[in-house]
Each structure stands twice: as structure tokens, then as C-alpha cells.
Design a protein around this motif. Structure first.
Motif, PDB file in Angstrom:
ATOM      1  N   THR A  85       0.839  -1.197   0.000  1.00 42.43           N
ATOM      2  CA  THR A  85       0.000   0.000   0.000  1.00 42.43           C
ATOM      3  C   THR A  85       0.876   1.249   0.000  1.00 42.43           C
ATOM      4  N   SER A  86       0.616   2.167   0.922  1.00 41.53           N
ATOM      5  CA  SER A  86       1.388   3.404   0.990  1.00 41.53           C
ATOM      6  C   SER A  86       1.568   3.802   2.442  1.00 41.53           C
ATOM      7  N   ALA A  87       2.485   4.748   2.672  1.00 46.51           N
ATOM      8  CA  ALA A  87       2.717   5.243   4.032  1.00 46.51           C
ATOM      9  C   ALA A  87       1.474   5.937   4.579  1.00 46.51           C
ATOM     10  N   THR A  88       0.711   6.576   3.711  1.00 46.42           N
ATOM     11  CA  THR A  88      -0.499   7.265   4.147  1.00 46.42           C
ATOM     12  C   THR A  88      -1.537   6.279   4.664  1.00 46.42           C
ATOM     13  N   VAL A  89      -1.682   5.173   3.976  1.00 48.75           N
ATOM     14  CA  VAL A  89      -2.627   4.148   4.425  1.00 48.75           C
ATOM     15  C   VAL A  89      -2.196   3.583   5.777  1.00 48.75           C
ATOM     16  N   GLY A  90      -0.885   3.351   5.931  1.00 40.79           N
ATOM     17  CA  GLY A  90      -0.390   2.840   7.206  1.00 40.79           C
ATOM     18  C   GLY A  90      -0.730   3.760   8.351  1.00 40.79           C
ATOM     19  N   CYS A  91      -0.577   5.062   8.136  1.00 42.47           N
ATOM     20  CA  CYS A  91      -0.907   6.034   9.187  1.00 42.47           C
ATOM     21  C   CYS A  91      -2.413   6.135   9.397  1.00 42.47           C
ATOM     22  N   THR A 118     -22.925   8.372  30.286  1.00 41.04           N
ATOM     23  CA  THR A 118     -22.393   9.255  29.231  1.00 41.04           C
ATOM     24  C   THR A 118     -20.995   8.818  28.819  1.00 41.04           C
ATOM     25  N   ARG A 119     -20.194   8.415  29.808  1.00 34.80           N
ATOM     26  CA  ARG A 119     -18.832   7.978  29.521  1.00 34.80           C
ATOM     27  C   ARG A 119     -18.823   6.725  28.651  1.00 34.80           C
ATOM     28  N   GLY A 120     -19.705   5.764  28.980  1.00 25.21           N
ATOM     29  CA  GLY A 120     -19.784   4.541  28.187  1.00 25.21           C
ATOM     30  C   GLY A 120     -20.249   4.808  26.770  1.00 25.21           C
ATOM     31  N   GLN A 121     -21.214   5.696  26.604  1.00 22.91           N
ATOM     32  CA  GLN A 121     -21.701   6.041  25.272  1.00 22.91           C
ATOM     33  C   GLN A 121     -20.614   6.736  24.460  1.00 22.91           C
ATOM     34  N   ALA A 122     -19.824   7.584  25.126  1.00 28.36           N
ATOM     35  CA  ALA A 122     -18.728   8.273  24.443  1.00 28.36           C
ATOM     36  C   ALA A 122     -17.682   7.279  23.954  1.00 28.36           C
ATOM     37  N   LYS A 123     -17.418   6.235  24.742  1.00 32.08           N
ATOM     38  CA  LYS A 123     -16.449   5.214  24.334  1.00 32.08           C
ATOM     39  C   LYS A 123     -16.942   4.456  23.099  1.00 32.08           C
ATOM     40  N   VAL A 124     -18.228   4.143  23.086  1.00 38.67           N
ATOM     41  CA  VAL A 124     -18.786   3.421  21.935  1.00 38.67           C
ATOM     42  C   VAL A 124     -18.748   4.290  20.685  1.00 38.67           C
ATOM     43  N   VAL A 125     -19.143   5.550  20.824  1.00 41.82           N
ATOM     44  CA  VAL A 125     -19.126   6.463  19.674  1.00 41.82           C
ATOM     45  C   VAL A 125     -17.692   6.671  19.184  1.00 41.82           C
ATOM     46  N   GLY A 126     -16.767   6.842  20.106  1.00 40.61           N
ATOM     47  CA  GLY A 126     -15.370   7.015  19.727  1.00 40.61           C
ATOM     48  C   GLY A 126     -14.818   5.801  19.003  1.00 40.61           C
ATOM     49  N   THR A 127     -15.187   4.612  19.459  1.00 41.10           N
ATOM     50  CA  THR A 127     -14.746   3.376  18.797  1.00 41.10           C
ATOM     51  C   THR A 127     -15.276   3.294  17.377  1.00 41.10           C
ATOM     52  N   LEU A 128     -16.556   3.619  17.193  1.00 33.94           N
ATOM     53  CA  LEU A 128     -17.152   3.580  15.855  1.00 33.94           C
ATOM     54  C   LEU A 128     -16.524   4.622  14.935  1.00 33.94           C
ATOM     55  N   LEU A 129     -16.219   5.797  15.483  1.00 35.75           N
ATOM     56  CA  LEU A 129     -15.584   6.839  14.679  1.00 35.75           C
ATOM     57  C   LEU A 129     -14.187   6.428  14.234  1.00 35.75           C
ATOM     58  N   CYS A 130     -13.422   5.800  15.150  1.00 34.56           N
ATOM     59  CA  CYS A 130     -12.070   5.338  14.811  1.00 34.56           C
ATOM     60  C   CYS A 130     -12.106   4.311  13.690  1.00 34.56           C
ATOM     61  N   LEU A 131     -12.969   3.321  13.843  1.00 37.51           N
ATOM     62  CA  LEU A 131     -13.063   2.261  12.837  1.00 37.51           C
ATOM     63  C   LEU A 131     -13.609   2.797  11.515  1.00 37.51           C
ATOM     64  N   GLY A 132     -14.721   3.542  11.598  1.00 36.03           N
ATOM     65  CA  GLY A 132     -15.337   4.051  10.385  1.00 36.03           C
ATOM     66  C   GLY A 132     -14.447   5.038   9.655  1.00 36.03           C
ATOM     67  N   GLY A 133     -13.811   5.935  10.392  1.00 37.39           N
ATOM     68  CA  GLY A 133     -12.939   6.924   9.765  1.00 37.39           C
ATOM     69  C   GLY A 133     -11.754   6.291   9.063  1.00 37.39           C
ATOM     70  N   SER A 134     -11.144   5.306   9.695  1.00 31.01           N
ATOM     71  CA  SER A 134      -9.991   4.642   9.087  1.00 31.01           C
ATOM     72  C   SER A 134     -10.375   3.933   7.798  1.00 31.01           C
ATOM     73  N   LEU A 135     -11.494   3.219   7.824  1.00 32.82           N
ATOM     74  CA  LEU A 135     -11.903   2.454   6.644  1.00 32.82           C
ATOM     75  C   LEU A 135     -12.368   3.368   5.518  1.00 32.82           C
ATOM     76  N   ILE A 136     -13.092   4.445   5.858  1.00 30.00           N
ATOM     77  CA  ILE A 136     -13.541   5.386   4.832  1.00 30.00           C
ATOM     78  C   ILE A 136     -12.352   6.057   4.167  1.00 30.00           C
ATOM     79  N   PHE A 137     -11.383   6.492   4.991  1.00 31.50           N
ATOM     80  CA  PHE A 137     -10.214   7.194   4.462  1.00 31.50           C
ATOM     81  C   PHE A 137      -9.407   6.291   3.544  1.00 31.50           C
ATOM     82  N   THR A 138      -9.439   4.994   3.801  1.00 26.67           N
ATOM     83  CA  THR A 138      -8.647   4.050   3.018  1.00 26.67           C
ATOM     84  C   THR A 138      -9.364   3.578   1.758  1.00 26.67           C
ATOM     85  N   PHE A 139     -10.668   3.340   1.839  1.00 28.37           N
ATOM     86  CA  PHE A 139     -11.368   2.683   0.736  1.00 28.37           C
ATOM     87  C   PHE A 139     -12.349   3.584  -0.024  1.00 28.37           C
TER      88      PHE A 139
END
Length: 257
Positions: A85-91, A118-139
Motif C-alpha cells: 500500500t502506501s505510508a499514508t494508508v499505514g498512518c 455518558t462515559r460509556g456512550q462516548a467510548k462506543v461512539v469514539g470506537t465507531l468513529l475510529c473504525l469508520g474513519g480509518s476504513l472510509i479514508f482508506t477505501f
């Protein structure tokens, strides 16, 4: 932490260029950790003589497992994926690490999740954002998501004309992303295990030295099968040597800080 991320970004670019120049990833991992062990070891001996606890078989086994996850598996899988792939994808894909670490911690009951708070909901939202953002940025493809793999991704890591066939680019891109995601899964497990070991062995420089030693042994064993060409071990004054020196310097300073 911002400085650390900038350093990691530069290391990915250097490593990508070195892989294109023919650097063997397993040879690199061996050299990197042998030199890091030589560099960190004296400081560990001088600064942690009083606080370093005795080394039991249980702790040694955990350190060996720590080296397997965070170095042997993570680095070799990551560099193999980076070659496709590329260095950008790795990051970009590194953003899944907090999410993976959180999920592993919940499964091992090291982290409590109260979805009603609220803390638990924030963790779930943050997890989904991390996963979704990484995959969207890559694919991401063109005007909408997952349009197909016949067009170049948003992050252009290949030149289809130089490769010859777009299908080959597609296979490499997917394979590289899967390898990198697998390496980050091992890295997430490494973060969990490191937290456990740090409590029973509170000597970070000594721990780093022993991890480097174990990683050197493990990667040397892999080299017996995958890096038997003597020319792969030859060091010259070129980009490959610069990459090794850069990684060792970064490894030492991050460990010390």
C-alpha cells in the motif's frame, strides 16, 4: 504525543521508500532491535539498578510474548502490508488501534462498559468513529463509498500503468490493508499485555532492552527461512542504513520519554 505521531509518520515514509529500494523487512527488524538493545541497555543498567526487580520465569515468558505481539508479529505484518500500500494508508489505519485496544480490554474484562452512562456512550461512539474513519479514508472511491476496486483509491499508492494491470493493484491494495489491520490487532494486544507487565516489572528501560533482545531472537529465527540471501544483510551508506539509524534513534527516545 503530537511529536511522537509526527515521528511515526516520517518513519512510515522512510520505510516505504526503503522497501521499494529492496530492504528486507525481517533483516530490518533484526538490525533495528539489535542496535536498539545495544543503545538502551547501558542506560537501563545505570539508571535502573535499584528499581529493577528480579526476573522470574513467569515475567520472562510474558516479556517474550510481549516481543512476539508488539514486534515480531506487528512489525513484520505491518511492513509486509506497507509494501503493498502506501505510508499514508499505514498512518490512516493506525486510528483503529484505540478501538481495537478498547474492544480487547472489554473482552478481557479489564475495561468496564456501562452503555447507559455518558462515559460509556462516548467510548462506543469514539470506537465507531475510529473504525469508520480509518476504513472510509482508506477505501473511499469517487463519489460514494465502496464503489468498487476498479478505480484508484483516494490515497494513491500505486501507478496502474507501471504495474500493468489494475487487477493486480486491487489485490495488492486489499492484501496490504488486511496485513496492516492484522498487525494493529497484535499491537492492541501488546498494549494490553504491556500494561500488565509494567505493574510487575516497573523498569521501562530494562523492559525495553529485554523486549529488543527477544525480538531479535525471534526475527533472527524467521530470517533463517525468509532472509537467507547474504546480500540482504549487507549494509551500505544509503537510504536503508539511514532508515535503520532513524528507527533506532526514535525507538530509544520514545522508550526513554
Amino acid at each position: 504525543m503530537i511529536l511522537v505521531q509526527l515521528i511515526y509518520g516520517g518513519s512510515n515514509v522512510l520505510m516505504k521508500l526503503s522497501l521499494q529500494e529492496g530492504l528486507n523487512q525481517i533483516v530490518f527488524v533484526v538490525y533495528r532491535h539489535v542496535l536498539a538493545m545495544v543503545l538502551v541497555g547501558p542506560f537501563a543498567y545505570m539508571l535502573e539498578r535499584k528499581q529493577r526487580p528480579s526476573l522470574s520465569f513467569s515475567i520472562a515468558a510474558k516479556i517474550f510474548a510481549l516481543a512476539s505481539l508488539g514486534t515480531t508479529i506487528h512489525l513484520n505484518m505491518f511492513y509486509a502490508g506497507l509494501a503493498y500500500t502506501s505510508a499514508t494508508v499505514g498512518c490512516a489505519l493506525s486510528n483503529v488501534i484505540p478501538a481495537f485496544t478498547f474492544l480487547v480490554a472489554v473482552l478481557l474484562r479489564m475495561e468496564k462498559l456501562n452503555i447507559r452512562s455518558t462515559r460509556g456512550q462516548a467510548k462506543v461512539v469514539g470506537t465507531l468513529l475510529c473504525l469508520g474513519g480509518s476504513l472510509i479514508f482508506t477505501f473511499w472511491k469517487g463519489g460514494y463509498l465502496y464503489k468498487g476496486f476498479l478505480e484508484k483509491p483516494l490515497i494513491d499508492g500505486f501507478n496502474a500503468e507501471s504495474v500493468g494491470k489494475i487487477q493486480h493493484v486491487k489485490e495488492n491494495w486489499i492484501k496490504g490493508s488486511v496485513l496492516i489491520l492484522t498487525s494493529y490487532t497484535a499491537w492492541s494486544a501488546w498494549l494490553i499485555l504491556q500494561a500488565v507487565i509494567s505493574k510487575v516489572y516497573p523498569a521501562p528501560l530494562s523492559l525495553t532492552t529485554m523486549v529488543c533482545f527477544s525480538a531479535s531472537l525471534q526475527s533472527s529465527f524467521l530470517a533463517l527461512f525468509f532472509a537467507r540471501n547474504p546480500s540482504s544483510w549487507k549494509l551500505e551508506w544509503n537510504l536503508e542504513l539511514l532508515t535503520i539509524v532513524y528507527f533506532v534513534s526514535v525507538f530509544f527516545h520514545i522508550s526513554y520519554l
